[in-house]
Design a protein around this motif. Structure first.
Motif, PDB file in Angstrom:
ATOM      1  N   LEU A  20       0.862  -1.177   0.000  1.00  0.00           N
ATOM      2  CA  LEU A  20       0.000   0.000   0.000  1.00  0.00           C
ATOM      3  C   LEU A  20       0.901   1.229   0.000  1.00  0.00           C
ATOM      4  N   VAL A  21       0.581   2.168  -0.846  1.00  0.00           N
ATOM      5  CA  VAL A  21       1.313   3.442  -0.851  1.00  0.00           C
ATOM      6  C   VAL A  21       0.408   4.463  -0.177  1.00  0.00           C
ATOM      7  N   LEU A  22       0.947   5.092   0.862  1.00  0.00           N
ATOM      8  CA  LEU A  22       0.161   5.996   1.691  1.00  0.00           C
ATOM      9  C   LEU A  22       0.622   7.430   1.486  1.00  0.00           C
ATOM     10  N   ALA A  23      -0.323   8.339   1.401  1.00  0.00           N
ATOM     11  CA  ALA A  23      -0.046   9.772   1.417  1.00  0.00           C
ATOM     12  C   ALA A  23      -1.137  10.433   2.231  1.00  0.00           C
ATOM     13  N   SER A  24      -0.705  11.296   3.139  1.00  0.00           N
ATOM     14  CA  SER A  24      -1.676  11.981   4.025  1.00  0.00           C
ATOM     15  C   SER A  24      -2.578  10.967   4.717  1.00  0.00           C
ATOM     16  N   ASN A  25      -1.972   9.893   5.221  1.00  0.00           N
ATOM     17  CA  ASN A  25      -2.677   8.861   6.015  1.00  0.00           C
ATOM     18  C   ASN A  25      -3.725   8.111   5.197  1.00  0.00           C
ATOM     19  N   GLN A  26      -3.649   8.159   3.873  1.00  0.00           N
ATOM     20  CA  GLN A  26      -4.630   7.453   3.056  1.00  0.00           C
ATOM     21  C   GLN A  26      -3.911   6.646   1.978  1.00  0.00           C
ATOM     22  N   VAL A  27      -4.569   5.600   1.501  1.00  0.00           N
ATOM     23  CA  VAL A  27      -4.010   4.756   0.462  1.00  0.00           C
ATOM     24  C   VAL A  27      -4.157   5.478  -0.877  1.00  0.00           C
ATOM     25  N   VAL A  28      -3.020   5.672  -1.597  1.00  0.00           N
ATOM     26  CA  VAL A  28      -3.070   6.324  -2.905  1.00  0.00           C
ATOM     27  C   VAL A  28      -2.711   5.340  -4.018  1.00  0.00           C
ATOM     28  N   ALA A  29      -2.134   4.220  -3.666  1.00  0.00           N
ATOM     29  CA  ALA A  29      -1.814   3.195  -4.661  1.00  0.00           C
ATOM     30  C   ALA A  29      -1.653   1.870  -3.937  1.00  0.00           C
ATOM     31  N   SER A  30      -1.852   0.777  -4.692  1.00  0.00           N
ATOM     32  CA  SER A  30      -1.705  -0.541  -4.079  1.00  0.00           C
ATOM     33  C   SER A  30      -1.401  -1.555  -5.156  1.00  0.00           C
ATOM     34  N   LEU A 113       4.638   6.868   1.791  1.00  0.00           N
ATOM     35  CA  LEU A 113       4.967   5.710   2.628  1.00  0.00           C
ATOM     36  C   LEU A 113       4.627   4.443   1.863  1.00  0.00           C
ATOM     37  N   ARG A 114       5.569   3.525   1.843  1.00  0.00           N
ATOM     38  CA  ARG A 114       5.346   2.220   1.226  1.00  0.00           C
ATOM     39  C   ARG A 114       5.121   1.199   2.362  1.00  0.00           C
ATOM     40  N   ALA A 115       3.932   0.587   2.392  1.00  0.00           N
ATOM     41  CA  ALA A 115       3.582  -0.380   3.453  1.00  0.00           C
ATOM     42  C   ALA A 115       3.467  -1.767   2.836  1.00  0.00           C
ATOM     43  N   THR A 116       4.346  -2.639   3.249  1.00  0.00           N
ATOM     44  CA  THR A 116       4.289  -4.040   2.800  1.00  0.00           C
ATOM     45  C   THR A 116       3.583  -4.870   3.869  1.00  0.00           C
TER      46      THR A 116
END
Length: 849
Positions: A20-30, A113-116
């Motif tokens: 999940l790619v996060l920006a401003s505490n929200q998912v912007v890409a996955s 932020l990149r969340a694995t």
């Protein structure tokens, strides 16, 4: 060679990890894997979600998912990297544990932020995910080419748009490069000749290389050991032929050490052409070590001699070993998923108590001995050990139960205990056990304020048996005497062998020394009967010494010594007799001995007669039956009442012979009355306990009735409550056989013994006789009246008739008639009469009195 942007985008799209790619505490890409992991049909559904919206409201520790997620995001932004465990939810609400790695990605427009996210409950579930990604990679690359073509057209029309597109592509290239480098799994990119094009940080660290040391080199030369060379080449050939592979193998680090790895490999296609290969490597050394340890532990548990059972938090069985089945008889299939089959037989089959489980919670362990039951129903003792198993957070997950069948140990202990307190030849208690029981008896007699006694027995002329017939015959004679004594005495009496030909008997709950004299007489009479031993019919006798607590001593040693002294006095007086330690008791015992001889003579000389006391109906006061009562017509003392000789007959064993005579005479008389044309008359006969317990009672009754010619329905047997309750099962069988003969049965002296109403309901009873002790106080005694009313009501509810004994006044007669009593008997109606007088009453036919 494709551009870096295309390459990184293709890698991102084909990734098997939930990213999940996060920006401003929200998912912007996955990644597509993220949508699959969370159970969504389209990854676009994830766009705009806060990470806590993919989680339950609270984490297992009770903290708010939103608060903790926000805290982790801030930490990743500040520190650039964070790794933690988390509980997410799938789209259908199902929670699952996972490992999350968040890495900060810095761009000109600001950090992302990149969340694995890795589902750690399914470590090996990545193969299907990678296959799906590989199959869809070509389609995604085509889509990307179309986008690039469209972008080129746009560049031709608008230079400004071209610059913006170039900027976006550069950002994407940087984005995918950082995703590639930040992956926690080792990733390597190879060309069509198996040479390394790029390796990320995790792969380089796994094998101990710097990037410059591996780029351009064939991967097999660097990391495949000689022992796995063929296997390495085979894997390369498969993936270079456009086949995706998964394999567990061993690879070599730069320092020469070996590492166990899980390998996922897949081809990279652009425009339907395979441009290379990517591989994902994961160190599984610790996992394999843990799996090996688990297999060893499982094998040890499966083959241990102790029964092992694993329970879950709800105490339901999740696993058992072979020893469990061998010990309990239950198969795995019969217990899996069911509550723990451990129950204490000593607690009426109830499950193990709360005290055990409370101890487990407090200490994490409990051990003790319990009684359990096998599948076949057999109870057995076991040594049970219970332990708790907790997870890393200290939460209870399982219980481990280990148990041993200690039946043999218990039997061995029991045997040792038995041998320490019993005679090896006869199985009777030995002197040590006898003295212990004697001490207890003295204490009980002291509390009750009554008596206890010891009879010391020595067989007469026993040495002659040993000398003439041999010691084996002598031993068998000792055993036969022990069995006869045990059968003769009450179950509460203690018979012991002190060695040789000496025995001792402990008696308590007696009214005085006279009872001891009766017991001594019974023993002498019993041993006077021939004993068959090894083909020899032996006649034996014994000398008995008697001592009585409290007058002859207040300790086992004193009582035994005095009884021994008295025994020698009996031998001095000619053997085959008993002597009391006190002289005045010897005199009374001598008197009873003479009385016993006279009683035996009376039976032989037919000095007994029967008198008959009528019972009358309380409706018309006419005779309904008579009770046969024995009288002793002594040639010198005249008429002796039953109270003077029946107890003596019971003590010295003559009651059976006397009772048999009463049966015969009563049946003969009843048959005679019927032959005289008199109205049918019920003749009641009292049965002694000795008669009732004889196994031939029913056969003897049949013989007497047949011999006398009596009609069985004219016979009426009277037994007491205590006789029924002594052995209810045997009594029920006997009474049913008697009732099947057509004989009515009455419970005599009802209300004075100890009985169970449930037994009364089950027994084939026809009459209840209210004891005279309840009748004599009527009508003034209100308590007695209440008891009589209750007996009558209960009997009628059970379809029984009631006879009241001891009626002596008209007031008693009228009151009994008023409350519904059926019949009555007593001096008010008639004293016991001779047979001739009964004939006159029957012929007269008038009501009594």
């Amino acid at each position: 060679m494709p551009s870096d942007e295309k390459l990184y985008r293709a890698l991102f799209e084909a990734s098997s990890y939930a990213v999940l790619v996060l920006a401003s505490n929200q998912v912007v890409a996955s990644t597509p894997a993220a949508a699959r992991l969370f159970g969504y049909h389209d990854r676009e559904e994830l766009i705009g979600l806060h990470p806590s919206e993919l989680s339950p409201p609270k984490q297992p520790g009770g903290q708010s998912s939103r608060d903790v997620a926000s805290r982790h995001i801030r930490q990743a932004l500040n520190e650039g990297y964070i790794r933690f465990e988390w509980t997410h939810c799938r789209a259908d609400g199902t929670p699952f544990p996972c490992e999350v790695i968040i890495t900060r990605l810095d761009f000109s427009d600001g950090p992302l932020l990149r969340a694995t996210v890795r589902d750690i409950s399914h470590e090996k579930a990545t193969q299907d995910s990678l296959q799906k990604k590989a199959s869809s990679l070509e389609e995604r690359l085509v889509q990307q080419n179309e986008k690039l073509a469209h972008a080129n057209d746009e560049l031709a029309r608008d230079l400004a748009a071209l610059r913006r597109t170039e900027k976006a592509l550069e950002d994407q290239r940087s984005f995918f490069k950082q995703l590639f480098d930040a992956s926690p799994e080792g990733i390597v990119l190879l060309d069509r000749k198996d040479r390394i094009l790029r390796a990320n940080r995790a792969w380089l660290e796994l094998f101990g290389y710097q990037a410059k040391e591996v780029l351009g080199h064939e991967i097999n030369e660097l990391i495949v050991p000689a022992s796995a060379g063929e296997e390495g080449r085979h894997l390369s050939e498969r993936v270079l032929s456009s086949e995706s592979i998964q394999s567990d193998s061993v690879r070599r680090r730069k320092d020469g050490s070996l590492v166990e790895v899980s390998i996922l490999g897949a081809p990279i296609h652009i425009d339907e052409d395979q441009i290379g290969v990517y591989g994902i490597y994961r160190d599984v050394t610790d996992q394999r070590r843990a799996e090996n340890q688990y297999r060893l532990a499982a094998a040890a548990l499966e083959n241990t001699a102790e029964g092992v059972m694993i329970l879950d938090q709800d105490r339901k069985v999740v696993s058992v070993n072979k020893a469990f089945t061998r010990i309990t008889g239950y198969s795995r299939q019969e217990v899996l998923g069911r509550p723990m089959p451990l129950r204490s037989v000593e607690s009426n089959g109830e499950p193990l108590g709360d005290a055990v489980w409370n101890a487990l919670k407090a200490d994490g362990h409990w051990q003790g001995e319990v009684w359990n039951r096998r599948k076949c129903g057999e109870a057995y003792p076991e040594l049970l050990s219970l332990s708790t198993v907790k997870d890393a957070e200290g939460e209870l997950t399982h219980y481990v139960c280990i148990f041993n069948d200690i039946t043999q140990n218990k039997e061995y202990e029991k045997r040792l205990e038995y041998l320490a307190h019993h005679d090896a030849l006869t199985g009777l208690p030995n002197r040590a056990r006898f003295e212990e029981e004697c001490q207890h008896a003295i204490a009980r007699a002291s509390r009750r304020g009554d008596f206890a006694g010891i009879l010391f027995l020595d067989l007469d002329q026993f040495k002659m048996v040993n000398d003439s017939l041999g010691h084996p015959v002598g031993d068998r004679l000792i055993v036969a005497v022990a069995e006869r004594l045990a059968h003769l005495l009450r179950s509460s009496d203690i018979v012991a062998r002190f060695g040789g030909d000496e025995f001792a008997v402990l008696v308590e709950d007696i009214e005085g020394p006279d009872d001891l004299a009766g017991i001594a007489g019974k023993i002498l009479a019993s041993l006077a009967e021939p004993i068959e031993v090894s083909g020899h019919e032996l006649i034996t006798s014994c000398s008995i010494g008697v001592s009585c607590y409290p007058q002859d001593g207040d300790s086992p040693a004193t009582l035994l010594r005095n009884a021994d002294t008295a025994m020698y006095r009996a031998k001095e007086k000619g053997r085959n007799s008993y002597q009391f330690f006190a002289a005045d008791m010897n005199a009374r015992a001598y008197e009873e001995l003479l009385m016993s001889k006279a009683l035996r003579d009376a039976l032989n000389e037919r000095q007994f007669v029967l008198h008959y006391q009528p019972s009358v109906s309380l409706q018309d006061y006419r005779i309904t039956g008579v009770e046969a009562l024995v009288r002793w017509v002594h040639p010198e003392q005249g008429l002796i009442p039953p109270s003077a000789f029946v107890p003596l007959a019971e003590r010295n064993g003559l009651i059976g012979e006397l009772g048999q005579w009463v049966f015969s005479e009563a049946c003969r008389q009843a048959a005679e009355w019927r032959s005289m044309g008199l109205p049918p008359l019920r003749v009641a006969v009292n049965v002694s306990a000795r008669q009732f317990n004889r196994r031939r009672l029913v056969a003897e009754l049949s013989e007497v009735i047949a011999k006398s010619g009596m009609v069985a329905a004219d016979l009426h047997l009277e037994i007491t409550e205590s006789m029924m309750m002594e052995n209810p099962k045997r009594a029920l069988t006997t009474l049913r056989e008697v009732a099947e003969m057509g004989i009515d049965i009455a419970v005599d002296d009802f209300g004075t013994g100890h009985s169970s109403l449930s037994y009364l309901k089950d027994f084939p009873i026809h009459f209840l006789k209210i004891d005279r002790s309840f009748v004599m106080g009527l009508p003034e005694d209100e308590d007695a009246l209440a008891i009589v009313r209750a007996i009558v009501a209960m009997a009628h509810n059970l379809n029984l008739k009631v006879i009241a004994e001891g009626v002596e006044t008209a007031a008693q007669r009228d009151l009994l008639a008023a409350i519904g009593c059926d019949e009555a008997q007593g001096y008010f109606f008639s004293r016991p009469r001779r047979a001739d007088d009964v004939i006159k009453l029957l012929r007269n036919g008038k009501p009594l009195p």
